[in-house]
Design an enzyme around this catalytic site. Sequence first.
Site, PDB file in Angstrom:
ATOM      1  N   ARG A 242       0.807  -1.182   0.049  1.00 52.59           N
ATOM      2  CA  ARG A 242      -0.039   0.072  -0.001  1.00 52.59           C
ATOM      3  C   ARG A 242       1.079   1.087   0.028  1.00 52.59           C
ATOM      4  O   ARG A 242       2.122   1.266   0.766  1.00 52.59           O
ATOM      5  CB  ARG A 242      -0.906   0.244   1.122  1.00 52.59           C
ATOM      6  CG  ARG A 242      -2.211  -0.955   1.105  1.00 52.59           C
ATOM      7  CD  ARG A 242      -3.260  -0.494   0.155  1.00 52.59           C
ATOM      8  NE  ARG A 242      -4.406  -1.290   0.214  1.00 52.59           N
ATOM      9  CZ  ARG A 242      -4.478  -2.436  -0.492  1.00 52.59           C
ATOM     10  NH1 ARG A 242      -3.405  -2.816  -1.495  1.00 52.59           N
ATOM     11  NH2 ARG A 242      -5.509  -3.165  -0.350  1.00 52.59           N
ATOM     12  N   GLU A 271      -4.218   7.031  -4.645  1.00 54.06           N
ATOM     13  CA  GLU A 271      -4.611   6.325  -5.953  1.00 54.06           C
ATOM     14  C   GLU A 271      -6.033   7.024  -6.263  1.00 54.06           C
ATOM     15  O   GLU A 271      -6.802   6.758  -5.377  1.00 54.06           O
ATOM     16  CB  GLU A 271      -4.603   4.615  -5.789  1.00 54.06           C
ATOM     17  CG  GLU A 271      -3.246   4.322  -5.806  1.00 54.06           C
ATOM     18  CD  GLU A 271      -3.112   2.718  -5.349  1.00 54.06           C
ATOM     19  OE1 GLU A 271      -4.315   2.370  -5.470  1.00 54.06           O
ATOM     20  OE2 GLU A 271      -2.186   2.330  -5.117  1.00 54.06           O
ATOM     21  N   HIS A 292      -1.463  -0.397  -9.605  1.00 53.94           N
ATOM     22  CA  HIS A 292      -2.115  -1.119  -8.846  1.00 53.94           C
ATOM     23  C   HIS A 292      -2.411  -2.520  -9.481  1.00 53.94           C
ATOM     24  O   HIS A 292      -3.820  -2.868  -9.409  1.00 53.94           O
ATOM     25  CB  HIS A 292      -3.337  -0.450  -8.074  1.00 53.94           C
ATOM     26  CG  HIS A 292      -3.446  -1.289  -6.713  1.00 53.94           C
ATOM     27  ND1 HIS A 292      -4.043  -0.539  -5.619  1.00 53.94           N
ATOM     28  CD2 HIS A 292      -3.487  -2.722  -6.414  1.00 53.94           C
ATOM     29  CE1 HIS A 292      -4.407  -1.489  -4.752  1.00 53.94           C
ATOM     30  NE2 HIS A 292      -4.039  -2.767  -4.993  1.00 53.94           N
TER      31      HIS A 292
HETATM   32  C1  8YV Z   1      -7.122  -5.369  -5.281  1.00 58.17           C
HETATM   33  C2  8YV Z   1      -5.182  -5.639  -3.255  1.00 58.17           C
HETATM   34  O1  8YV Z   1      -6.433  -4.612  -6.454  1.00 58.17           O
HETATM   35  O2  8YV Z   1      -6.225  -7.433  -2.247  1.00 58.17           O
HETATM   36  C3  8YV Z   1      -5.626  -6.408  -2.092  1.00 58.17           C
HETATM   37  O3  8YV Z   1      -5.102  -5.780  -1.017  1.00 58.17           O
HETATM   38  O4  8YV Z   1      -4.728  -4.614  -3.196  1.00 58.17           O
HETATM   39  C4  8YV Z   1      -5.749  -6.240  -4.785  1.00 58.17           C
HETATM   40  O5  8YV Z   1      -6.007  -7.353  -4.667  1.00 58.17           O
HETATM   41  C5  8YV Z   1      -7.829  -4.603  -4.402  1.00 58.17           C
HETATM   42  O6  8YV Z   1      -7.733  -4.803  -3.011  1.00 58.17           O
HETATM   43  C6  8YV Z   1      -9.233  -5.297  -4.638  1.00 58.17           C
HETATM   44  O7  8YV Z   1     -10.068  -4.844  -3.467  1.00 58.17           O
END
Ligand code: 8YV
Length: 330
Positions: A242, A271, A292
Amino acid sequence: SKKKPLVVVTRKLPAVVETRMRELFDARLNLDDTPMSQAALVEAMKTADVLVPTVTDKIDAGLIAQAGEQLRLIANFGNGVDNIDVASAVQRGITVTNTPGVLTDDTADMTMALILAVARRIAEGARIITDDEWAGWSPNWMLGRRITGKRLGIVGMGRIGQALARRAAAFGLSIHYHNRRRLDSRIEEALDATYWDSLDQMLARMDVVSVNCPHTPATYHLLSARRLKLMKPDAILVNTARGEIVDESALSRMLEAGELAGAGLDVFEHEPAVNPRLLKLARQHRVVVLPHMGSATHEGRADMGEKVIVNIKTFMDGHKPPDRVLPSML
Ligand code: 8YV
């Protein structure tokens, strides 16, 4: 038969997942994939039995306070739950689940890809050819950094960190890690990983640092300006976790000043906005940026959807869902 639960899904999901959800639930799907408006989110909170949000929905305390009595489950389509105020949800008796495990390998692959892309100037090389700028080979041209024999420091040694460790070891990197808790000695030995109790001391000695921890209040700007300064000037940083875990302005400053060799970033603090200074650095090739996409595979998205479905079904059948997230886990 029992009334099917009303399941509101905030974003468009893979067709196979949507089909299955329609069979099992009274599924209210977002077929346009327009991000849900705040008003629609409030409406969903007030009417749904189950909400399926993604990383782009901020399910904060204010929104949770507006939840109707019928809302019992927030089944996140995603592993990270920093988009959800889990403590507020649980306090209101709402169960929260996520989708761990199924995106581990894909995210670790992408992390390895970013390490290689930055060290070996892959994005830059691809751009030179597609922009028709290749005038011919020469011995001193496009030299990157060897990764074999270098040290990789993994910040956060959970599933993804460990999957990265296995990949990186195959590339000849030695594995170092910092984690809240030291790994079980058998796992540590199997990974041939060196534990650093002090993040500061680890950072000072690594050639590559990878961020693989969750974003929580405790990890916000964990890689602060002070800590980034501890890194070697020829080191590179990669982040597929993140954006909030790294102080992005401090990182930009250091890259601009040449105090850090490069960075590979799949995630950002705000983002989809990306710090213009990072974009400028990306154009100058010291930074590789991706939108992402760490877990973005056809297989992974289908598996994530299946996880969401199993969590909902198990919960609706009156059992503990397999991927329950508790505030104490964060
Ligand atoms: C997705 C992610 O982009 O799972 C996560 O934490 O960052 C990714 O798999 C996103 O979160 C889907 O909600």
